[in-house]
Design a protein around this motif. Structure first.
Motif, PDB file in Angstrom:
ATOM      1  N   SER A 243     -51.899  51.789  27.903  1.00 14.97           N
ATOM      2  CA  SER A 243     -52.095  51.368  29.286  1.00 14.97           C
ATOM      3  C   SER A 243     -50.822  50.709  29.817  1.00 14.97           C
ATOM      4  N   LEU A 244     -49.731  50.902  29.107  1.00 14.13           N
ATOM      5  CA  LEU A 244     -48.452  50.327  29.518  1.00 14.13           C
ATOM      6  C   LEU A 244     -48.035  50.951  30.844  1.00 14.13           C
ATOM      7  N   GLN A 245     -47.850  50.125  31.863  1.00 11.53           N
ATOM      8  CA  GLN A 245     -47.515  50.621  33.194  1.00 11.53           C
ATOM      9  C   GLN A 245     -46.032  50.517  33.495  1.00 11.53           C
ATOM     10  N   PHE A 246     -45.325  49.613  32.818  1.00 17.14           N
ATOM     11  CA  PHE A 246     -43.893  49.432  33.019  1.00 17.14           C
ATOM     12  C   PHE A 246     -43.350  48.589  31.879  1.00 17.14           C
ATOM     13  N   ALA A 247     -42.032  48.513  31.787  1.00 18.81           N
ATOM     14  CA  ALA A 247     -41.387  47.665  30.783  1.00 18.81           C
ATOM     15  C   ALA A 247     -40.185  46.979  31.408  1.00 18.81           C
ATOM     16  N   ILE A 248     -39.977  45.743  30.998  1.00 16.57           N
ATOM     17  CA  ILE A 248     -38.781  45.001  31.392  1.00 16.57           C
ATOM     18  C   ILE A 248     -37.987  44.765  30.120  1.00 16.57           C
ATOM     19  N   ILE A 249     -36.768  45.276  30.099  1.00 18.54           N
ATOM     20  CA  ILE A 249     -35.914  45.212  28.917  1.00 18.54           C
ATOM     21  C   ILE A 249     -34.707  44.350  29.262  1.00 18.54           C
ATOM     22  N   CYS A 250     -34.549  43.251  28.550  1.00 20.80           N
ATOM     23  CA  CYS A 250     -33.469  42.307  28.845  1.00 20.80           C
ATOM     24  C   CYS A 250     -32.349  42.481  27.831  1.00 20.80           C
ATOM     25  N   GLY A 251     -31.175  42.845  28.334  1.00 17.56           N
ATOM     26  CA  GLY A 251     -30.048  43.116  27.441  1.00 17.56           C
ATOM     27  C   GLY A 251     -30.297  44.409  26.695  1.00 17.56           C
TER      28      GLY A 251
ATOM     29  N   ALA B  22     -42.116  63.158  31.206  1.00 15.42           N
ATOM     30  CA  ALA B  22     -42.299  61.829  30.624  1.00 15.42           C
ATOM     31  C   ALA B  22     -41.604  60.808  31.507  1.00 15.42           C
ATOM     32  N   GLY B  23     -42.220  59.678  31.654  1.00 16.52           N
ATOM     33  CA  GLY B  23     -41.567  58.646  32.435  1.00 16.52           C
ATOM     34  C   GLY B  23     -42.358  57.361  32.415  1.00 16.52           C
ATOM     35  N   LEU B  24     -41.640  56.271  32.422  1.00 16.80           N
ATOM     36  CA  LEU B  24     -42.226  54.946  32.493  1.00 16.80           C
ATOM     37  C   LEU B  24     -41.232  54.095  33.267  1.00 16.80           C
ATOM     38  N   PRO B  25     -41.663  53.433  34.333  1.00 13.20           N
ATOM     39  CA  PRO B  25     -40.736  52.581  35.068  1.00 13.20           C
ATOM     40  C   PRO B  25     -40.200  51.465  34.162  1.00 13.20           C
ATOM     41  N   THR B  26     -38.900  51.301  34.140  1.00 16.30           N
ATOM     42  CA  THR B  26     -38.281  50.232  33.366  1.00 16.30           C
ATOM     43  C   THR B  26     -37.298  49.473  34.237  1.00 16.30           C
ATOM     44  N   LEU B  27     -37.241  48.179  34.007  1.00 14.40           N
ATOM     45  CA  LEU B  27     -36.254  47.328  34.656  1.00 14.40           C
ATOM     46  C   LEU B  27     -35.388  46.749  33.549  1.00 14.40           C
ATOM     47  N   HIS B  28     -34.096  46.959  33.645  1.00 17.92           N
ATOM     48  CA  HIS B  28     -33.150  46.510  32.631  1.00 17.92           C
ATOM     49  C   HIS B  28     -32.355  45.345  33.201  1.00 17.92           C
ATOM     50  N   CYS B  29     -32.555  44.149  32.624  1.00 19.96           N
ATOM     51  CA  CYS B  29     -31.874  42.938  33.081  1.00 19.96           C
ATOM     52  C   CYS B  29     -30.593  42.785  32.272  1.00 19.96           C
ATOM     53  N   LEU B  30     -29.466  42.865  32.951  1.00 19.76           N
ATOM     54  CA  LEU B  30     -28.161  42.901  32.287  1.00 19.76           C
ATOM     55  C   LEU B  30     -27.237  41.829  32.835  1.00 19.76           C
ATOM     56  N   SER B  31     -26.233  41.483  32.014  1.00 25.63           N
ATOM     57  CA  SER B  31     -25.220  40.526  32.435  1.00 25.63           C
ATOM     58  C   SER B  31     -23.859  40.979  31.934  1.00 25.63           C
ATOM     59  N   ALA B  32     -22.889  40.999  32.819  1.00 25.20           N
ATOM     60  CA  ALA B  32     -21.516  41.336  32.424  1.00 25.20           C
ATOM     61  C   ALA B  32     -20.945  40.272  31.493  1.00 25.20           C
ATOM     62  N   ALA B  33     -21.551  39.092  31.467  1.00 22.08           N
ATOM     63  CA  ALA B  33     -21.069  37.997  30.621  1.00 22.08           C
ATOM     64  C   ALA B  33     -21.778  37.940  29.267  1.00 22.08           C
ATOM     65  N   ASP B  34     -22.592  38.932  28.928  1.00 27.25           N
ATOM     66  CA  ASP B  34     -23.355  38.937  27.670  1.00 27.25           C
ATOM     67  C   ASP B  34     -22.444  39.364  26.521  1.00 27.25           C
ATOM     68  N   ALA B  35     -22.129  38.437  25.619  1.00 27.41           N
ATOM     69  CA  ALA B  35     -21.269  38.741  24.476  1.00 27.41           C
ATOM     70  C   ALA B  35     -22.037  39.414  23.346  1.00 27.41           C
ATOM     71  N   ASN B  36     -23.369  39.210  23.292  1.00 25.85           N
ATOM     72  CA  ASN B  36     -24.185  39.813  22.235  1.00 25.85           C
ATOM     73  C   ASN B  36     -24.492  41.280  22.494  1.00 25.85           C
ATOM     74  N   HIS B  37     -24.828  41.591  23.727  1.00 26.17           N
ATOM     75  CA  HIS B  37     -25.145  42.963  24.122  1.00 26.17           C
ATOM     76  C   HIS B  37     -24.350  43.272  25.386  1.00 26.17           C
ATOM     77  N   PRO B  38     -23.134  43.774  25.234  1.00 28.09           N
ATOM     78  CA  PRO B  38     -22.317  44.074  26.417  1.00 28.09           C
ATOM     79  C   PRO B  38     -23.064  44.964  27.410  1.00 28.09           C
ATOM     80  N   ALA B  39     -22.812  44.726  28.678  1.00 24.16           N
ATOM     81  CA  ALA B  39     -23.542  45.411  29.744  1.00 24.16           C
ATOM     82  C   ALA B  39     -23.490  46.926  29.615  1.00 24.16           C
TER      83      ALA B  39
ATOM     84  N   ALA C 147     -28.473  34.753  27.733  1.00 24.96           N
ATOM     85  CA  ALA C 147     -29.687  33.999  28.078  1.00 24.96           C
ATOM     86  C   ALA C 147     -30.168  34.443  29.448  1.00 24.96           C
ATOM     87  N   LEU C 148     -31.469  34.416  29.646  1.00 25.87           N
ATOM     88  CA  LEU C 148     -31.991  34.700  30.977  1.00 25.87           C
ATOM     89  C   LEU C 148     -31.925  33.421  31.797  1.00 25.87           C
TER      90      LEU C 148
END
Length: 119
Positions: free
Chosen positions: A21-29, A49-66, A90-91
């Motif tokens: 029943s997953l309607q969307f996903a928010i993926i951070c980094g 196939a498709g699922l709406p996703t929102l990807h929260c990114l930061s150009a300053a993320d040293a752990n997971h580069p944008a 961090a968020l």
């Protein structure tokens, strides 16, 4: 973020042992989890196939580069959206100066929490 990407991809492809029943996903980094690249490639290559996703990114993320987060988001296109903030790995607090696009996150959730399935 890697587990969220795997769960979202499996749900979008219908590759779960229980009805999703997953309607969307928010993926951070995040980045492409290499052992699961074949799964993500199947998602990208499966037209229905498709699922709406929102990807929260930061150009300053040293752990997971944008750029790694953008690559991960590309597997979910055309249903992927990006939201940028400046707090690194961090968020930031909601609606802060570090995340002026917080309203985009709220709008994404509102649009998809009970919306039609994109599949």
């Amino acid at each position: 973020p890697l587990l969220a990407a795997i769960v979202a991809a499996r749900a979008a492809l219908g590759e779960t042992s229980v009805p999703s029943s997953l309607q969307f996903a928010i993926i951070c980094g995040g980045a492409t989890p290499m052992p699961f690249k074949p799964l993500l490639t199947r998602l990208r290559d499966t037209a229905d196939a498709g699922l709406p996703t929102l990807h929260c990114l930061s150009a300053a993320d040293a752990n997971h580069p944008a750029e790694l987060g953008e690559e991960l988001a590309s597997y979910f296109e055309p249903h992927a959206e990006l939201s940028w903030h400046s707090a690194g790995s961090a968020l930031p607090p909601t609606a802060s100066a570090e995340w002026p696009e917080w309203s985009q996150v709220v709008a994404f959730i509102t649009r998809h929490e009970s919306g039609p399935d994109v599949r």
